[in-house]
Write an enzyme that holds these catalytic residues in place. Structure first.
Site, PDB file in Angstrom:
ATOM      1  N   THR A 166      19.781  20.612  20.754  1.00 38.60           N
ATOM      2  CA  THR A 166      20.074  19.200  20.973  1.00 38.60           C
ATOM      3  C   THR A 166      18.789  18.377  20.910  1.00 38.60           C
ATOM      4  OG1 THR A 166      21.188  17.623  22.456  1.00 38.60           O
ATOM      5  CG2 THR A 166      19.805  19.302  23.482  1.00 38.60           C
ATOM      6  N   GLY A 185      14.707  25.215  22.902  1.00 36.45           N
ATOM      7  CA  GLY A 185      15.569  24.076  23.205  1.00 36.45           C
ATOM      8  C   GLY A 185      15.994  23.328  21.959  1.00 36.45           C
ATOM      9  N   ALA A 186      16.389  24.076  20.930  1.00 34.23           N
ATOM     10  CA  ALA A 186      16.647  23.464  19.620  1.00 34.23           C
ATOM     11  C   ALA A 186      18.105  23.122  19.361  1.00 34.23           C
ATOM     12  CB  ALA A 186      16.129  24.397  18.522  1.00 34.23           C
ATOM     13  N   ILE A 233      15.464  16.195  20.281  1.00 34.19           N
ATOM     14  CA  ILE A 233      14.290  16.331  19.421  1.00 34.19           C
ATOM     15  C   ILE A 233      14.216  17.723  18.803  1.00 34.19           C
ATOM     16  CG2 ILE A 233      11.765  16.351  19.373  1.00 34.19           C
ATOM     17  CD1 ILE A 233      11.807  14.261  21.581  1.00 34.19           C
ATOM     18  N   GLY A 234      14.526  18.731  19.594  1.00 37.12           N
ATOM     19  CA  GLY A 234      14.455  20.101  19.101  1.00 37.12           C
ATOM     20  C   GLY A 234      15.395  20.344  17.937  1.00 37.12           C
ATOM     21  N   TYR A 253       8.132  16.418  37.842  1.00 39.67           N
ATOM     22  CA  TYR A 253       8.181  16.335  36.377  1.00 39.67           C
ATOM     23  C   TYR A 253       6.807  15.973  35.820  1.00 39.67           C
ATOM     24  CZ  TYR A 253       9.330  14.733  31.686  1.00 39.67           C
ATOM     25  OH  TYR A 253       9.354  14.560  30.320  1.00 39.67           O
TER      26      TYR A 253
END
Length: 227
Positions: free
Chosen positions: A48, A45-46, A50-51, A200
């Site tokens: 967008t 998930g890089a 934090i990633g 979640y």
């Protein structure tokens, strides 16, 4: 003028407390200036959030960065941007859909075959507060992506991580785990009314429990796991 003193003081106190709490919860800014030249980092998930910023920072420090993302167009755009801003050419976009066990296995197989080493695995990707969707394999979307997908990916790359020791697995969790409960009788919300918030929180608690157990199993070895 004096009538403004109290409101300003209250606002300043609240803002100061908020900053202190944020620093306490997050641990503050990382003071390390260490470089990671020659190290390979896999980040899910890089493209967008934090990633992406993690990928950018580690690329700045000289690492070989592999960005695993579902949306390849966005991932390629993010990788190109990071290469341009960091002047690090070793930033790569690879397809990884954590809602598909098939995709996870294909991604892991590619990493195991093509990469000489994996020094750091950062399990960052996640979904939050989505409707009662199911993954390709029939799992609750939040539990499937946030926990099961990363659980499978980590185990498929574990031998490569051990071979690259000292190495590390980093799992991103959330304070939401505090109110999470694992319903082992109905993990996929098939018997009870679906609650997106609790789904979640359950997935985030699973992240924490997985991390603690993996850290216990790796204790004393050359690979480590942390939140």
């Amino acid at each position: 003028m004096s009538r403004y003193i109290l409101p300003v003081s209250v606002f300043g106190t609240v803002a100061g407390c908020a900053v202190l709490i944020k620093n306490h919860v997050t641990g503050g800014r990382c003071p390390s200036k260490a470089t990671i030249k020659g190290k390979t980092v896999v980040i899910t998930g890089a493209n967008t959030g934090i990633g992406k910023e993690t990928a950018r920072e580690l690329a700045t420090r000289g690492g070989r960065i592999i960005m695993g993302c579902r949306d390849m167009e966005k991932c390629e755009t993010a990788a190109k941007e990071i290469r341009g801003t960091t002047l690090n050419p070793h930033v790569y976009a690879c397809h990884l859909d954590l809602a598909s066990m098939k995709s996870i296995r294909e991604f892991a197989e590619r990493i195991n075959q093509e990469e000489k080493r994996v020094d750091v695995l950062i399990n960052n990707a996640g979904v939050m507060r989505c409707p009662g969707w199911k993954t390709e394999d029939g799992f609750d979307m939040q539990f499937g992506v946030n926990h099961l997908g990363h659980f499978l990916l980590t185990n498929l790359l574990l031998e490569k991580l051990k071979e690259s020791a000292p190495s590390r697995v980093i799992n991103l969790a959330s304070l939401a785990h505090i109110v999470g409960k694992i319903d082992f009788e109905d993990l996929n919300w098939e018997r009870k009314k679906f609650d997106t918030k609790q789904a979640y929180c359950q997935s985030k608690l699973a992240n924490v429990l997985f991390t603690r157990e993996l850290a216990r199993r790796l204790k004393g070895g050359s690979a480590s796991c942390c939140l």
